[in-house]
Design an enzyme around this catalytic site. Structure first.
Site, PDB file in Angstrom:
ATOM      1  N   GLY A   1      10.892  -4.118   3.243  1.00  0.00           N
ATOM      2  CA  GLY A   1      11.316  -3.101   4.218  1.00  0.00           C
ATOM      3  C   GLY A   1      11.379  -1.704   3.626  1.00  0.00           C
ATOM      4  O   GLY A   1      12.069  -0.843   4.154  1.00  0.00           O
TER       5      GLY A   1
ATOM      6  N   GLY B   1       8.855   0.459   3.268  1.00  0.00           N
ATOM      7  CA  GLY B   1       7.799   1.369   3.717  1.00  0.00           C
ATOM      8  C   GLY B   1       6.530   1.276   2.892  1.00  0.00           C
ATOM      9  O   GLY B   1       5.660   2.135   2.974  1.00  0.00           O
TER      10      GLY B   1
ATOM     11  N   ARG C   1       0.837  -1.205   0.000  1.00  0.00           N
ATOM     12  CA  ARG C   1       0.000   0.000   0.000  1.00  0.00           C
ATOM     13  C   ARG C   1       0.868   1.250   0.000  1.00  0.00           C
ATOM     14  O   ARG C   1       2.024   1.236   0.378  1.00  0.00           O
ATOM     15  CB  ARG C   1      -0.917   0.053   1.223  1.00  0.00           C
ATOM     16  CG  ARG C   1      -0.197   0.184   2.586  1.00  0.00           C
ATOM     17  CD  ARG C   1      -0.115   1.598   3.133  1.00  0.00           C
ATOM     18  NE  ARG C   1       0.683   1.682   4.333  1.00  0.00           N
ATOM     19  CZ  ARG C   1       1.976   1.949   4.349  1.00  0.00           C
ATOM     20  NH1 ARG C   1       2.646   2.116   3.223  1.00  0.00           N
ATOM     21  NH2 ARG C   1       2.636   2.018   5.494  1.00  0.00           N
TER      22      ARG C   1
ATOM     23  N   TYR D   1       8.537   4.201  17.084  1.00  0.00           N
ATOM     24  CA  TYR D   1       7.097   4.014  16.865  1.00  0.00           C
ATOM     25  C   TYR D   1       6.332   3.809  18.178  1.00  0.00           C
ATOM     26  O   TYR D   1       5.369   4.527  18.460  1.00  0.00           O
ATOM     27  CB  TYR D   1       6.882   2.854  15.880  1.00  0.00           C
ATOM     28  CG  TYR D   1       5.464   2.709  15.379  1.00  0.00           C
ATOM     29  CD1 TYR D   1       5.040   3.357  14.222  1.00  0.00           C
ATOM     30  CD2 TYR D   1       4.543   1.924  16.057  1.00  0.00           C
ATOM     31  CE1 TYR D   1       3.741   3.213  13.755  1.00  0.00           C
ATOM     32  CE2 TYR D   1       3.246   1.775  15.598  1.00  0.00           C
ATOM     33  CZ  TYR D   1       2.854   2.425  14.446  1.00  0.00           C
ATOM     34  OH  TYR D   1       1.568   2.273  13.989  1.00  0.00           O
TER      35      TYR D   1
ATOM     36  N   ASP E   1      -3.824   6.211  12.629  1.00  0.00           N
ATOM     37  CA  ASP E   1      -4.650   4.987  12.761  1.00  0.00           C
ATOM     38  C   ASP E   1      -4.727   4.503  14.210  1.00  0.00           C
ATOM     39  O   ASP E   1      -5.804   4.148  14.688  1.00  0.00           O
ATOM     40  CB  ASP E   1      -4.222   3.871  11.784  1.00  0.00           C
ATOM     41  CG  ASP E   1      -2.794   3.385  11.917  1.00  0.00           C
ATOM     42  OD1 ASP E   1      -1.998   4.002  12.667  1.00  0.00           O
ATOM     43  OD2 ASP E   1      -2.466   2.359  11.266  1.00  0.00           O
TER      44      ASP E   1
ATOM     45  N   SER F   1       4.598  -1.498   3.078  1.00  0.00           N
ATOM     46  CA  SER F   1       3.850  -2.562   3.760  1.00  0.00           C
ATOM     47  C   SER F   1       4.089  -3.938   3.172  1.00  0.00           C
ATOM     48  O   SER F   1       3.150  -4.712   2.955  1.00  0.00           O
ATOM     49  CB  SER F   1       2.347  -2.271   3.764  1.00  0.00           C
ATOM     50  OG  SER F   1       2.081  -1.248   4.651  1.00  0.00           O
TER      51      SER F   1
ATOM     52  N   ASP G   1      -2.456  -0.743   7.445  1.00  0.00           N
ATOM     53  CA  ASP G   1      -1.766  -1.482   6.388  1.00  0.00           C
ATOM     54  C   ASP G   1      -2.491  -2.785   6.047  1.00  0.00           C
ATOM     55  O   ASP G   1      -2.675  -3.126   4.876  1.00  0.00           O
ATOM     56  CB  ASP G   1      -0.319  -1.777   6.805  1.00  0.00           C
ATOM     57  CG  ASP G   1       0.457  -0.502   7.111  1.00  0.00           C
ATOM     58  OD1 ASP G   1      -0.038   0.598   6.792  1.00  0.00           O
ATOM     59  OD2 ASP G   1       1.561  -0.613   7.687  1.00  0.00           O
TER      60      ASP G   1
ATOM     61  N   GLU H   1      -1.244  10.170   8.422  1.00  0.00           N
ATOM     62  CA  GLU H   1      -0.097   9.386   8.903  1.00  0.00           C
ATOM     63  C   GLU H   1      -0.027   9.440  10.420  1.00  0.00           C
ATOM     64  O   GLU H   1      -0.153  10.507  11.022  1.00  0.00           O
ATOM     65  CB  GLU H   1       1.183   9.959   8.287  1.00  0.00           C
ATOM     66  CG  GLU H   1       2.192   8.917   7.905  1.00  0.00           C
ATOM     67  CD  GLU H   1       1.693   7.983   6.807  1.00  0.00           C
ATOM     68  OE1 GLU H   1       1.178   6.894   7.136  1.00  0.00           O
ATOM     69  OE2 GLU H   1       1.820   8.340   5.629  1.00  0.00           O
TER      70      GLU H   1
END
Ligand code: GAF
Length: 394
Positions: free
Chosen positions: A138, A140, A40, A238, A49, A142, A188, A46
């Protein structure tokens, strides 16, 4: 292709042929089932979610496939066509039972498959399968969610058990939490399950209701640029961001930042560290921007949409602090080109990709400007909004 400077990912049919021949080579005989899960790109919304907010992603033409057949025993054997260089390409383990559940381990790439098997509601038989992907690993976009969703779809095809779509996304998210140790939101996995050709998807991450937003103007394209960098911070920062958001919501007496307004932010002043206020300001304003952007896209107000993308990037850079010099350079080099409506980092940040909304006739100019100004090794993908997970006929 009209654009020789762009990366041409193989089509799903081509990847399926490649995967089937890999299966015959590794296991002998034909596979019987195939599940497909797309990567995706998020257009806007951003780090909203996990704050119960809105996101506006689209599914990509790049996909992961899981192709296989029952092994006739309780053993599972997986082979990958695109492994991490230092990990084995083949691994075997017993299918899970109530007495012997699966646990994460090595190789790492198999954990995404194991995590989904562990929670597949229909129960999981022994099988042989190959994993093959056109989603950059990896990067970004997904790749991990696409593997989880492909695995779930494969197991549905293999066993005949099917799940409601939101359960499917939630199981795949749980796999990511428990088997990859990444406390991600639902975006994602949800878009990889629910994507529709020609559309972005506005997802309410609180109710899990979603609405298609058409995106198929022939004059406009979505250009994804891979920075080809991934900073170490991406793992550790994160969960820190998640905690800071919870702290801000708690200080306001709200269930989540979805319930906070811009006016509420003033009440945080002096009651939480300045950095927590910054994080909350990004989330609260980003949720509003995402709702506005969905409306702008619906109304074909592309200028407005692009402006909101640029504001999103600025907020991610200065308030949320999840961008990096490489992503900032890519965005700056994109937006200075005439015909570019907007550009921003996409996904978790600290590397990975940018997404640029641009008139088709300006793509070559953007690519050339980025190549001239970006000090790294960028890879470009022209992306049309594609379908979500599906079984493939073999
Ligand atoms: C990562 C996560 F997996 C998503 O859930 C989302 O939070 C995103 O970062 C940031 O918007 O992709």
């Amino acid at each position: 292709s009209h654009f020789p400077m762009l990366h041409q990912a193989p089509g799903v049919e081509e990847l399926l042929r490649e995967g089937c021949s890999l299966f015959r080579e590794r296991f002998g005989g034909d596979p019987e089932a195939a599940g497909c899960g797309p990567g995706r790109v998020n257009l806007i919304g951003e780090h909203t979610d996990y704050n119960d907010g809105f996101v506006l992603p689209m599914a990509l033409p790049m996909v992961t496939l899981v192709i296989g057949r029952r092994s006739g025993s309780s053993t599972v054997t997986l082979c990958t066509g695109s492994p991490d260089a230092d990990e084995p390409k083949r691994t075997s383990f017993p299918a899970p039972t109530p007495d012997a559940p699966l646990k994460p381990g090595a190789p790492k790439w198999a954990n995404y498959v194991k995590g989904v098997m562990a929670h597949f509601p229909g129960g999981c038989p022994g099988f042989d399968a190959v994993v093959i992907s056109s989603v950059p690993m990896g990067g970004g976009l997904s790749s991990s969610a696409s593997l989880e969703v492909a695995t779930f779809t494969f197991l549905e095809a293999l066993t005949g058990y099917t799940s409601p779509l939101s359960e499917k996304a939630l199981v795949c998210q749980k796999a990511e939490h428990e088997f990859a140790g990444m406390p991600c939101g639902i975006m994602d996995q949800f878009i990889s399950v629910m994507g529709k050709q020609g559309n972005a998807l506005l997802i309410d991450c609180r109710s899990l209701e979603s609405r298609l937003v058409p995106l198929e103007d022939p004059e406009l394209v979505v250009l994804v640029t891979n920075s080809n960098v991934k900073h170490e911070l991406s793992g550790s920062e994160y969960p820190t961001r998640r905690r800071q958001c919870e702290q801000a919501a708690q200080a306001l007496g709200k269930k989540s930042l979805r319930d906070a307004t811009v006016a509420d932010l003033a009440a945080l002043q002096g009651r939480v560290p300045g950095v927590v206020l910054q994080r909350a300001r990004h989330v609260v304003t980003e949720i509003r921007r995402t709702e506005e952007a969905a409306k702008a896209l619906q109304d074909k107000d592309y200028r407005k949409f692009g402006t909101l993308m640029v504001e999103s990037h600025a907020s991610l850079r200065t308030d949320y602090e999840v961008s990096c010099p490489e992503l900032d350079q890519l965005v700056s080099a994109a937006v200075e080109v005439e015909g570019v409506l907007g550009s921003r980092m996409t996904g978790g940040g600290f590397g990975g990709c940018t997404v640029t909304f641009v008139y088709r006739n300006a793509v070559e100019k953007v690519v050339n400007n980025i190549k001239a100004k970006y000090k790294g090794n960028p890879v470009f993908y022209l992306c049309t909004p594609s379908d979500g997970a599906r079984r493939l006929k073999i």
